[in-house]
Design an enzyme around this catalytic site. Sequence first.
Site, PDB file in Angstrom:
ATOM      1  N   ASP A  37      37.569  21.152  -3.381  1.00  8.84           N
ATOM      2  CA  ASP A  37      36.367  20.230  -3.741  1.00  8.84           C
ATOM      3  C   ASP A  37      35.199  20.956  -3.293  1.00  8.84           C
ATOM      4  O   ASP A  37      35.405  21.058  -1.736  1.00  8.84           O
ATOM      5  CB  ASP A  37      36.692  18.879  -3.668  1.00  8.84           C
ATOM      6  N   TYR A  69      40.083  28.127  -1.899  1.00 14.76           N
ATOM      7  CA  TYR A  69      40.408  28.946  -3.172  1.00 14.76           C
ATOM      8  C   TYR A  69      41.763  29.819  -2.764  1.00 14.76           C
ATOM      9  O   TYR A  69      42.432  30.276  -3.464  1.00 14.76           O
ATOM     10  CB  TYR A  69      39.510  29.447  -3.551  1.00 14.76           C
ATOM     11  N   VAL A 125      41.668  19.829 -17.350  1.00 12.76           N
ATOM     12  CA  VAL A 125      41.255  18.546 -17.541  1.00 12.76           C
ATOM     13  C   VAL A 125      39.809  18.157 -17.839  1.00 12.76           C
ATOM     14  O   VAL A 125      39.580  17.589 -18.619  1.00 12.76           O
ATOM     15  CB  VAL A 125      41.645  17.461 -16.316  1.00 12.76           C
ATOM     16  N   PRO A 128      33.830  19.230 -21.358  1.00 15.96           N
ATOM     17  CA  PRO A 128      34.723  19.045 -22.733  1.00 15.96           C
ATOM     18  C   PRO A 128      35.949  19.994 -22.799  1.00 15.96           C
ATOM     19  O   PRO A 128      35.594  21.266 -22.824  1.00 15.96           O
ATOM     20  CB  PRO A 128      33.447  19.507 -23.589  1.00 15.96           C
ATOM     21  N   VAL A 129      37.017  19.548 -22.550  1.00 18.68           N
ATOM     22  CA  VAL A 129      38.169  20.104 -22.331  1.00 18.68           C
ATOM     23  C   VAL A 129      38.370  21.278 -23.299  1.00 18.68           C
ATOM     24  O   VAL A 129      38.696  22.457 -22.975  1.00 18.68           O
ATOM     25  CB  VAL A 129      39.391  19.172 -22.040  1.00 18.68           C
ATOM     26  N   ASP A 155      45.428  11.065 -25.515  1.00 20.89           N
ATOM     27  CA  ASP A 155      45.059  10.702 -27.047  1.00 20.89           C
ATOM     28  C   ASP A 155      46.333  10.010 -27.901  1.00 20.89           C
ATOM     29  O   ASP A 155      46.552   8.994 -28.191  1.00 20.89           O
ATOM     30  CB  ASP A 155      44.268  11.371 -27.845  1.00 20.89           C
ATOM     31  N   ARG A 158      48.007   7.103 -26.156  1.00 21.51           N
ATOM     32  CA  ARG A 158      47.555   5.977 -26.380  1.00 21.51           C
ATOM     33  C   ARG A 158      47.742   5.502 -27.874  1.00 21.51           C
ATOM     34  O   ARG A 158      48.245   4.595 -27.985  1.00 21.51           O
ATOM     35  CB  ARG A 158      45.961   6.187 -26.309  1.00 21.51           C
ATOM     36  N   HIS A 182      39.680  16.930 -28.342  1.00 16.64           N
ATOM     37  CA  HIS A 182      39.840  15.877 -27.469  1.00 16.64           C
ATOM     38  C   HIS A 182      38.496  15.046 -27.498  1.00 16.64           C
ATOM     39  O   HIS A 182      37.514  15.351 -26.803  1.00 16.64           O
ATOM     40  CB  HIS A 182      40.265  15.952 -26.033  1.00 16.64           C
TER      41      HIS A 182
HETATM   42  N1  LIG Z   1      40.572  15.748 -20.782  1.00 17.35           N
HETATM   43  C1  LIG Z   1      40.819  14.257 -20.471  1.00 17.35           C
HETATM   44  O1  LIG Z   1      41.736  13.582 -21.220  1.00 17.35           O
HETATM   45  C2  LIG Z   1      40.136  13.570 -19.407  1.00 17.35           C
HETATM   46  C3  LIG Z   1      40.290  12.185 -18.903  1.00 17.35           C
HETATM   47  C4  LIG Z   1      39.753  11.844 -17.965  1.00 17.35           C
HETATM   48  C5  LIG Z   1      38.482  12.574 -17.301  1.00 17.35           C
HETATM   49  N2  LIG Z   1      38.343  13.733 -17.857  1.00 17.35           N
HETATM   50  C6  LIG Z   1      37.458  14.806 -17.135  1.00 17.35           C
HETATM   51  O2  LIG Z   1      37.881  15.204 -15.968  1.00 17.35           O
HETATM   52  C7  LIG Z   1      36.784  15.437 -15.034  1.00 17.35           C
HETATM   53  C8  LIG Z   1      36.858  14.812 -13.804  1.00 17.35           C
HETATM   54  O3  LIG Z   1      36.725  13.576 -13.957  1.00 17.35           O
HETATM   55  P1  LIG Z   1      36.421  12.444 -12.483  1.00 17.35           P
HETATM   56  O4  LIG Z   1      36.467  11.181 -13.049  1.00 17.35           O
HETATM   57  O5  LIG Z   1      37.445  12.971 -11.689  1.00 17.35           O
HETATM   58  O6  LIG Z   1      35.249  12.860 -11.975  1.00 17.35           O
HETATM   59  P2  LIG Z   1      34.517  12.717 -10.369  1.00 17.35           P
HETATM   60  O7  LIG Z   1      32.996  12.921 -10.697  1.00 17.35           O
HETATM   61  O8  LIG Z   1      35.103  11.701  -9.815  1.00 17.35           O
HETATM   62  O9  LIG Z   1      35.163  14.210  -9.746  1.00 17.35           O
HETATM   63  C9  LIG Z   1      34.950  15.558 -10.192  1.00 17.35           C
HETATM   64  C10 LIG Z   1      34.979  16.293  -8.952  1.00 17.35           C
HETATM   65  O10 LIG Z   1      34.579  17.657  -9.130  1.00 17.35           O
HETATM   66  C11 LIG Z   1      34.100  18.023  -7.877  1.00 17.35           C
HETATM   67  N3  LIG Z   1      33.247  19.462  -8.134  1.00 17.35           N
HETATM   68  C12 LIG Z   1      32.065  19.620  -8.741  1.00 17.35           C
HETATM   69  N4  LIG Z   1      31.795  20.848  -8.970  1.00 17.35           N
HETATM   70  C13 LIG Z   1      32.948  21.477  -8.083  1.00 17.35           C
HETATM   71  C14 LIG Z   1      33.258  23.005  -8.160  1.00 17.35           C
HETATM   72  N5  LIG Z   1      32.270  24.017  -8.722  1.00 17.35           N
HETATM   73  N6  LIG Z   1      34.220  23.266  -7.420  1.00 17.35           N
HETATM   74  C15 LIG Z   1      34.865  22.415  -6.951  1.00 17.35           C
HETATM   75  N7  LIG Z   1      34.936  21.025  -7.172  1.00 17.35           N
HETATM   76  C16 LIG Z   1      33.855  20.703  -7.839  1.00 17.35           C
HETATM   77  C17 LIG Z   1      33.010  16.942  -7.379  1.00 17.35           C
HETATM   78  O11 LIG Z   1      32.719  16.954  -5.955  1.00 17.35           O
HETATM   79  C18 LIG Z   1      34.108  15.714  -7.627  1.00 17.35           C
HETATM   80  O12 LIG Z   1      34.651  15.576  -6.580  1.00 17.35           O
HETATM   81  C19 LIG Z   1      35.609  15.097 -15.852  1.00 17.35           C
HETATM   82  O13 LIG Z   1      34.752  16.184 -16.601  1.00 17.35           O
HETATM   83  C20 LIG Z   1      36.102  14.159 -16.909  1.00 17.35           C
HETATM   84  O14 LIG Z   1      35.187  14.112 -18.183  1.00 17.35           O
HETATM   85  C21 LIG Z   1      39.095  14.359 -18.618  1.00 17.35           C
END
Ligand SMILES: NC(=O)c1ccc[n+]([C@@H]2O[C@H](COP(=O)([O-])OP(=O)(O)OC[C@H]3O[C@@H](n4cnc5c(N)ncnc54)[C@H](O)[C@@H]3O)[C@@H](O)[C@H]2O)c1
Length: 326
Positions: A37, A69, A125, A128-129, A155, A158, A182
Amino acid sequence: MKPIKTKVAVIGAGMVGATAAASLLDMDLIAEIALIDINIDRATGEALDLSHMTAFPFNPNVNIHSGSYDDCADAQIIVVTASAPMPDVNDKNGRMALVNKNIPILKNIMDEISSRTKDAILIFVSNPVDIMVYLAQNYFDYPANRIIGTGTLLDTARFRRILARNYLVNTLDVSGFILGEHGKTAFAAWSQTGIAGIPCENLDVFIGSETPFSKVDILNEVKMSGMEIILSKGFTNYGIAAAVRQLIQAIVLNELSILPVSTTFTGEYGIEDVAMSIPCIIGSNGIQRTVEIPLSDAEIDEYHASGNFIKSVTDSADLSILTKEQ
Ligand SMILES: NC(=O)c1ccc[n+]([C@@H]2O[C@H](COP(=O)([O-])OP(=O)(O)OC[C@H]3O[C@@H](n4cnc5c(N)ncnc54)[C@H](O)[C@@H]3O)[C@@H](O)[C@H]2O)c1
């Protein structure tokens, strides 16, 4: 001899990344998990907290740690959850509002990964995925079949759960998919939905429910459930973590499971050059192939509408820092 181990790198140690890592701990399939992170304290704290779970007898001795990385070089699977903070719940663009903020994050991550490995399977994840998957598959020199978006896997879970609850049966007895984006243009493949072989239109007759079958109500509940969770606790994490776990199990065990995940269409249902969810066979090579399940004409129209919507957002996004692969 090279050590035999399954290593997962999780990029983004926020709510979803940390919960996904926790869900992998008791699988008995993963030897090492690295949390990466930009917020190094966050990754360090989550990894330390998670490492204490391995001291209990129901968890195997997984080596979970914060990392960099360089951990991607020998990882078999890399889960990407890094993201800019979610937009305000009142933003009418929903998760699409993240697009221009997450494109530079995606570029940074794909450059870092692809300079170290082209073998790992990447599970996207971050939202927008569908757009993240499209850009990762088409703007970077990385094998497209080794990039998977969680797409409508959550989805669909669910959807099956809601149907199972309405008819008081085990969710595993429900078949059916949510397909497409999604997001708000997702649609249910009703023509392939049922319980124990009973088509959805006949469920009230053969199983019976206090809630009469309603396509509109069920799909609405599927689409609103993410927002309901966000409005009540601010984020979603457990369901998506389970989706990541299912994908990882399918990859590590070469299960050849058919799961609805996001990938770039190459002519399926007459659609191309956009990523969204379609049932795919998932195994040790990632997406082994897409499966064009039979759909009604109306469902195929919904597929086109969903793809057109994703394309329109992609076309209006700022892609200036990216170069398309030929
Ligand atoms: N696809 C799905 O079904 C689904 C479901 C839930 C959440 N999400 C998505 O997942 C993502 C994460 O959600 P969350 O609740 O964990 O958010 P969060 O804000 O809790 O965590 C995101 C993390 O990414 C880190 N980050 C930001 N830029 C970075 C980089 N360049 N390199 C490494 N780390 C970096 C941040 O420091 C943070 O810790 C969001 O985009 C959310 O919309 C997708």
